[in-house]
Design an enzyme around this catalytic site. Structure first.
Site, mmCIF file in Angstrom:
data_model
loop_
_atom_site.group_PDB
_atom_site.id
_atom_site.type_symbol
_atom_site.label_atom_id
_atom_site.label_comp_id
_atom_site.label_asym_id
_atom_site.label_seq_id
_atom_site.Cartn_x
_atom_site.Cartn_y
_atom_site.Cartn_z
ATOM 1 C CB ILE A 154 45.680 -26.176 5.132
ATOM 2 C CG1 ILE A 154 47.051 -26.693 4.691
ATOM 3 C CG2 ILE A 154 45.404 -26.549 6.573
ATOM 4 C CD1 ILE A 154 48.201 -26.126 5.521
ATOM 5 N N GLY A 169 45.662 -27.835 -5.066
ATOM 6 C CA GLY A 169 45.924 -27.225 -6.355
ATOM 7 C C GLY A 169 45.969 -28.273 -7.445
ATOM 8 N N GLY A 170 46.502 -27.847 -8.600
ATOM 9 C CA GLY A 170 46.505 -28.750 -9.731
ATOM 10 C C GLY A 170 47.447 -29.924 -9.592
ATOM 11 N N GLY A 186 48.757 -31.068 -6.309
ATOM 12 C CA GLY A 186 48.829 -31.729 -5.024
ATOM 13 C C GLY A 186 47.893 -31.131 -4.003
ATOM 14 C CB VAL A 242 49.080 -28.122 1.264
ATOM 15 C CG1 VAL A 242 49.979 -27.773 2.446
ATOM 16 C CG2 VAL A 242 49.808 -27.857 -0.045
ATOM 17 C CE LYS A 249 52.240 -29.127 -3.895
ATOM 18 N NZ LYS A 249 52.726 -27.977 -4.669
ATOM 19 C CG ASP A 269 52.235 -20.755 -10.354
ATOM 20 O OD1 ASP A 269 51.544 -19.971 -11.036
ATOM 21 O OD2 ASP A 269 51.749 -21.670 -9.672
#
Length: 641
Positions: free
Chosen positions: A33, A36-37, A39, A41, A56, A154
């Site tokens: 779903i 990202g940089g 990991g 998810v 994750k 972030d």
């Protein structure tokens, strides 16, 4: 093949197979779903607890050196430690941290929703008031994180999920924790460049003020539909953040000064979290006219002061009460309902439908409301750490009690009304003398964040439910009597019945403890999600529990069996029985629903809160229902003629 071409394939090798894979003998991967940089998810199924979760996995590419892979692993553990320290409705909940084939996995609350970024990309800019509501939720999570010594680093539209009437801040994967040694020695700037505060773009350390700047940039995108700083590459964006002023917001309306105040380049000149929260609350509650012409510099910090617009509009839009009998799915077994619940069958409903009686301003997100047994005193508390008291008959404020160091999640009056217990994120329970308006004592259960409190019918015992266990205390002696719960279970809630029974639930199991009849607890059954609310009916036999699975389940504690469920389309945050047992009130999202217990039908839907409704309380005569919400208000509903 270039090195860049090889990297994704190498990452896939270390990540192993995907869909259908069983992680830590418990979590079955269903579908990817997000990615990202650091990991990927997955939506996963917890096969032991029979619930959906988010899992994750950390990327550990083979092209990295051993020490770099270890740094990635440590960053994953840091994310878990960061998020686990933050208990707030707008911060994602971490359930567990496991390892599979040497790779860390973080098991989290599954948020079925879309990111703020994707919502804006597909639907365009948001109205200022909606953006302010989102900003209030995220700001609440940030304040809780900052109080725990955690800086997120972030805050971006991609890390804010919108679901179930709330905004949830996710991904503490690059967060810094006060007291932890730095683990990033590569020299790379962590976080999305477009939402990186100027001081961080200059290479300085992240601070809570840095998160506030990122929140301002995120709100800019929410209302303008574009990023505040453009650039062909990351370096160009970072240069602009440091040296160029963004275009003035043109669609932000009353939210414009808040955005500008948060995005000042010098950290000391920015709005504080408290100032931003107050201003966002004005916009979210529509206390500022949408067409108001703001004076130059309004909302900016100058000479240590915040120049604010005048509050020309103080009354929000009138709430809507949709009354009437609407068919609904309720208890599956009508014959199994206790006699007292059926006793009201055939009685005529009150001629007058529910109506809004009053709206009380609590100045911050409200997490708990309570009414004393005499029906004379109303208590409300939440994000701003203060307990506010009103006289219920005339709705006059009488006192503000201060003493907690962080947000307050639970409150309860003793049966005689002389004592009020409050607890929350600071892990303390304060006992207040309601007549003298002063602190009587402070209990330190040491059981994590306090989520619910309940007095025994005689007032001698107090149950404190926290993230680690449930504890029973002797109120007079301030002494701990017993600890209930299992080591493998967490996130407890509890409620006392008039019979002296104590029902308590973890994220796994519902149990009952009879202090006099049976010293040991008995298991009633399993639960399918985190239980956020519990309440007994007046007979003391039936307990209602509501949680993240969107249902309210009713149990007959005497027979130890489930009676049925009341379905909702969103998480249930509060449940309450009327004193006569004829009405069950439930809160889901920004809505309160009233159910006829005997007829098993929805009788009214109460709307008007502009945020999640977190708590409910009936007056002693059953004619008034109090609802507390994330919009910073307590609403009083007249239920009788």
């Amino acid at each position: 093949m270039t090195p860049d071409d090889r990297r994704p394939r190498m990452a896939e090798q270390i990540m192993g197979e995907g869909r259908g894979r069983l992680i830590a003998h418990q979590y079955r991967l269903v579908e990817e779903i997000g990615r990202g940089g650091f990991g990927v998810v997955w939506r996963a199924r917890d096969e032991r607890l029979n619930r959906d979760v988010a899992a994750k996995e950390l990327f550990l590419p083979l092209y990295l050196a051993a020490d770099q892979r270890e740094e990635r692993r440590e960053r994953s553990m840091r994310e878990a430690r960061s998020a686990a320290r933050i208990m707030h409705p707008s911060a994602v909940t971490v359930h567990a941290v496991v390892e599979q084939d040497g790779v860390p996995w973080i098991i989290m609350e599954l948020i079925d929703g879309r990111s703020l970024g994707s919502v804006v990309r597909s639907g365009g800019p948001l109205p200022p008031r909606r953006a302010a509501e989102i900003g209030l939720g995220v700001l609440g999570a940030l304040r809780t994180a900052h109080a725990a010594g955690v800086v997120h680093r972030d805050v971006t539209p991609g890390n804010i999920l919108l679901a179930e009437g709330r905004a949830v801040l996710t991904d503490f994967g690059i967060a810094t924790i006060e007291g932890d040694p730095s683990i990033t020695s590569s020299g790379y700037l962590m976080g999305a460049p477009a939402y990186t505060a100027p001081e961080r773009a200059r290479g300085e350390h992240a601070t809570p003020a840095s998160d506030l700047w990122s929140l301002g940039a995120t709100l800019y995108l929410a209302v303008e539909g574009k990023r505040p700083f453009a650039g062909d590459n990351a370096n160009a964006v970072l240069h602009a953040i440091q040296h160029v002023e963004p275009d003035r917001p043109v669609l932000a309306g009353p939210l414009g000064p808040v955005i500008e105040g948060l995005m000042r380049k010098v950290p000391a000149d920015r709005l504080s979290a408290e100032q931003a929260e107050s201003l966002l609350g004005d916009v979210a509650l529509d206390r500022v006219p949408a067409l108001l012409s703001l004076p130059p510099g309004a909302g900016r910090v100058q000479d240590g002061r915040v120049w604010r617009w005048r509050r020309l509009v103080a009354v929000a839009a009138a709430p809507v009460v949709a009354a009437g009998v609407v068919s609904g799915l309720l208890w599956a077994d009508r014959a199994g309902t206790p006699e007292s619940a059926q006793g009201a069958a055939g009685r005529a409903a009150p001629a007058a439908g529910p109506r809004l009686l009053a709206t009380l301003a609590a100045a911050d997100e409200v997490y708990t409301v309570s009414i004393n047994a005499a029906g004379t005193l109303l208590a409300a508390a939440g994000e701003n750490r203060a307990v506010r008291l009103w006289r219920l008959p005339d709705r006059r404020p009488v006192a503000v009690l201060r003493g907690h160091g962080h947000a307050i999640f639970a409150s309860a009056f003793s049966p005689d009304g002389r004592t009020l217990a409050t607890g929350g994120y600071d892990r303390e329970v304060i006992l207040w003398n309601t007549a003298a308006r002063r602190r009587l004592a402070t209990l330190t259960p040491g059981q994590g964040t306090i989520g619910s409190l309940a007095f025994s019918p005689d007032g001698r015992e107090l149950a404190t439910a926290g993230t680690d266990d449930v504890q029973l205390w002797n109120v007079a002696r301030r002494a701990r009597l017993q600890v209930l719960g299992r080591p493998a279970e967490t996130q407890y809630s509890a409620a006392f019945s008039r019979l002296g029974w104590l029902a308590f639930a973890s994220a796994d199991t519902l149990r009952m403890w009879r202090s006099r009849a049976a010293p040991r607890s008995a298991t009633l059954g399993g639960v399918s999600s985190l239980v956020r609310a519990m309440a007994f009916d007046p007979t003391g036999r039936v307990v209602a529990i509501g949680g993240d699975d969107g249902t309210v389940t009713l149990w007959d504690c005497a027979a130890r069996r489930r009676l049925g469920t009341v379905p909702h389309d969103r998480s249930v945050y509060a449940v309450a029985f009327s004193p006569d047992g004829r009405t069950l009130a439930t809160a889901s999202g920004d809505t309160v629903v009233l159910w006829d217990v005997a007829q098993r039908k929805r009788t009214a839907t109460l709307t008007g809160h502009r945020g999640l409704v977190s708590s409910l309380a009936f007056s002693r005569d059953g004619r008034t229902l109090a609802s507390g919400g994330f919009d910073g208000t307590v609403r009083l509903w007249a239920l009788g003629p």
